[in-house]
Design an enzyme around this catalytic site. Structure first.
Site, PDB file in Angstrom:
ATOM      1  N   ALA A   1       4.072  -5.889  -3.173  1.00  0.00           N
ATOM      2  CA  ALA A   1       5.128  -5.531  -2.234  1.00  0.00           C
ATOM      3  C   ALA A   1       5.107  -6.397  -0.979  1.00  0.00           C
ATOM      4  CB  ALA A   1       5.006  -4.058  -1.845  1.00  0.00           C
TER       5      ALA A   1
ATOM      6  N   GLY B   1      -6.421  -4.404   0.976  1.00  0.00           N
ATOM      7  CA  GLY B   1      -7.363  -4.107   2.042  1.00  0.00           C
ATOM      8  C   GLY B   1      -8.398  -5.193   2.256  1.00  0.00           C
TER       9      GLY B   1
ATOM     10  N   ASN C   1      -9.689  -5.951   6.013  1.00  0.00           N
ATOM     11  CA  ASN C   1     -10.735  -4.981   6.334  1.00  0.00           C
ATOM     12  C   ASN C   1     -11.936  -5.648   7.014  1.00  0.00           C
ATOM     13  OD1 ASN C   1     -12.164  -6.276   4.279  1.00  0.00           O
ATOM     14  ND2 ASN C   1     -12.056  -4.573   2.849  1.00  0.00           N
TER      15      ASN C   1
ATOM     16  N   HIS D   1     -10.334   4.597   3.619  1.00  0.00           N
ATOM     17  CA  HIS D   1     -10.971   4.651   2.308  1.00  0.00           C
ATOM     18  C   HIS D   1     -10.322   5.733   1.446  1.00  0.00           C
ATOM     19  CE1 HIS D   1     -14.901   3.275   4.558  1.00  0.00           C
ATOM     20  NE2 HIS D   1     -14.039   2.277   4.399  1.00  0.00           N
TER      21      HIS D   1
ATOM     22  N   ALA E   1      -8.469   2.674  -6.732  1.00  0.00           N
ATOM     23  CA  ALA E   1      -9.298   3.721  -6.129  1.00  0.00           C
ATOM     24  C   ALA E   1      -8.779   5.116  -6.403  1.00  0.00           C
ATOM     25  CB  ALA E   1      -9.397   3.494  -4.620  1.00  0.00           C
TER      26      ALA E   1
ATOM     27  N   ASN F   1     -14.078  -0.810  -0.811  1.00  0.00           N
ATOM     28  CA  ASN F   1     -13.518  -2.031  -1.391  1.00  0.00           C
ATOM     29  C   ASN F   1     -14.316  -2.523  -2.593  1.00  0.00           C
ATOM     30  OD1 ASN F   1     -11.557  -4.240  -1.341  1.00  0.00           O
ATOM     31  ND2 ASN F   1     -13.306  -5.507  -0.803  1.00  0.00           N
TER      32      ASN F   1
END
Length: 561
Positions: A33, A88, A92, A494, A528, A540
């Site tokens: 996206a 992420g 991150n 998370h 996840a 991650n």
């Protein structure tokens, strides 16, 4: 064109899937996206080993995604979820914790057969090239480099915290991914030569992107899945160039714990009654979709640091030390709490002067939900974390506040961590955290005032940074502490478990242990969201492990056909 696989989401898990599934010649379409940045065009803020610029760049986030944090606070916040190639891992803090064997053994015991420690360890080894350790716990030939800063780079603040941890029987352990006990350590990072290595950099280098059977389609939103009866046949998409459909033998959702369940529900897969109320035709009544949302709930204590005790500009990483310890709370496992130690709390001049102990519930029991407010993909899902709804989480976070308040007053820290205060992640703090010239100028002024006088600094902390409550105020009034924790609890970005793996007989599970969605064919989930619960780790590396293991299962099944 009919693809073998359409992968929805170019985050950490999607990059892994695109690499592994295209390696044998399968026709793969990866849809992301957000923007794509090939190796020769990665922006400086993403490459930067200090994540605070990339993390606050709204270009890399879902702009309208909000979340209710805890039911007792009536607080909704912008929830910073990545919308960029690499997900992420592109914004991150690069922390490369795995969690411990007990996490994965418990996954297996709850119905995720094959996901015990011995089942997942080979995939942790496969993903990494550990630059510091060579033993049975570590891989040395994987695509993702894992490195650690030398203790010599620790600031005066971090060294003092280390001394305090030692006195609290939280000893130093060199290898956080090989010693699964209470302790503190240098932080393992997905970092090479002080530069970030995201999943996109590691798994989608030029050599992989050059494969003629792999197509990467950025800035394209998946509206919903398409079907023939209960067989998924592809996806409908929306982008600046218009609405298009793509077909595949298998669609693999890697859109994360927020957007994978949203795509399922928009497509008619989820809690039937709720979908029907929105006018969505129910294809499969799967009650667990969007349920069981988990996140590591935390708060923080910060303090002013003298120049000699701050993080050096040349230091590796951002979080210099990580610790885990056992609360001893009834019914909770060992190493159920965590602390990250930062000698610089933000990119701006005020943040550069503050050290922070960010502590959280490492094994959470509270669960929330992801639900739809509209069948349109233009409306973000309703996200309710419901943090601290399980009383075990609330009590442990309050106990952690008392523990960290005691820790920051340790004799090694009392002359280093000056004027400590309860740190709040408020709307004001978030606004000032945005990376721009106005905020730099404003924080430069505030930083100068903080440096000029201790009494002025304390006034600024009390009236400009905090809500006026001191640590001592909270420690002497349990009701006040309870209110502070519930009103200021934040997540650590998370989110997990909204499409959890489990047995088909378990009404709360969504997929089997190979990621197949119960009751449907041609559809898998590999991110996840399938985790049975949030592991005791930054998520991650566990997410990349999930994708490695899922891709291996898919390829093995293909070989058997």
């Amino acid at each position: 064109m009919l693809f073998d696989y359409i992968i929805v989401g170019g985050g950490s898990s999607g990059c892994v899937m695109a690499n592994r599934l295209s390696a044998n010649g399968s026709r793969v379409l990866l849809i992301e996206a957000g923007p794509d940045f090939p190796p020769h065009a990665i922006p400086d803020d993403i490459l930067d080993g200090n994540p605070t610029r990339a993390y606050y760049n709204q270009r890399y986030q879902w702009p309208s995604l909000t979340a209710a944090v805890a039911r007792t606070s009536n607080r909704r916040v912008h929830y910073e979820q990545a919308r960029v190639i690499g997900g992420g891992s592109s914004i991150n803090a690069q922390v490369a914790n795995r969690g411990g064997p007990a996490d994965y053994d418990e996954w297996a015991s709850t119905g995720a057969t094959g996901w015990d420690w011995e089942g997942v360890l080979p995939y942790f080894r496969r993903l990494e090239c550990d630059l510091d350790f060579r033993d049975r716990f570590h891989g040395n030939s994987g695509p993702l480099p894992i490195s650690r800063a030398d203790k010599g780079e620790w600031s005066g603040f971090v060294n003092a915290v280390s001394t305090a941890f030692e006195d609290e029987n939280i000893p130093y352990r060199p290898d956080f991914n090989g010693e699964f006990r209470d302790g503190h350590s240098v932080v393992p990072l997905t970092n090479l030569a002080r530069r970030r290595v995201s999943a996109a950099m590691a798994y989608l280098p030029e050599s992989v992107r050059a494969r003629p059977n792999l197509i990467i389609l950025p800035e394209t939103t998946v509206v919903k899945l398409t079907f023939s009866c209960r067989q998924v046949t592809g996806v409908d998409t929306d982008s600046k160039t218009g609405q298009l459909s793509y077909r595949a033998q298998t669609v693999i959702l890697c859109a994360g714990a927020i957007h994978s369940p949203a795509i399922l529900m928009r497509s008619g897969i989820g809690p039937g009654k709720a979908l029907s109320k929105l006018g969505i035709q129910v294809i499969a009544d799967v009650e667990g979709v969007g349920k069981n949302l988990q996140e590591h709930a935390g708060v923080a204590i910060s303090a002013y640091l003298k120049p000699k005790d701050r993080m050096l500009p040349t230091a590796t990483g951002y979080i210099q030390m990580h610790a885990r310890y056992s609360s001893g709370h009834d019914g909770c496992p060992l190493t159920d709490m965590a602390v990250s130690v930062l000698a610089k709390s933000a990119w701006h001049p005020v943040g550069q002067r503050l050290g922070t102990l960010n502590f959280w519930v490492n094994r959470v029991y509270s669960t929330g939900t992801v639900s739809l407010v509209s069948p349109s993909h233009l409306a973000e899902p309703e996200v309710n974390f419901d943090m601290l709804s399980d009383e075990r989480d609330a009590q442990r976070l309050k106990s952690a506040f008392r523990f960290v308040a005691r820790l920051i007053n340790h004799k090694a820290l009392v002359n280093i961590a000056l004027d400590p205060f309860p740190s709040t992640w408020t709307g004001r703090a978030k606004r000032i955290g945005k990376y721009n010239r106005l905020n730099y100028g404003l924080t430069s002024l505030l930083a100068g005032l903080m440096d000029s006088s201790s009494s002025l600094r304390r006034s600024l902390i009390r009236f400009a940074i905090t809500d006026g409550r001191s640590i001592s105020d909270l420690l002497t009034n349990d009701e006040l502490l309870d209110r502070f924790v519930r009103q200021n609890v934040f997540g650590n970005f998370h989110p997990t478990s909204t499409c959890r793996m489990g047995s088909a007989q378990d009404p709360t599970s969504v997929t089997d242990p190979s990621g197949r969605v119960h009751g449907l064919s041609g559809l898998r989930i590999a991110d996840a969201s399938v985790m049975p619960f949030c592991p005791r780790a930054n998520t991650n590396i566990p997410t990349i492990m999930v994708a490695e293991k899922m891709s291996d299962a898919i390829l093995h099944e293909r070989e058997q056909q």
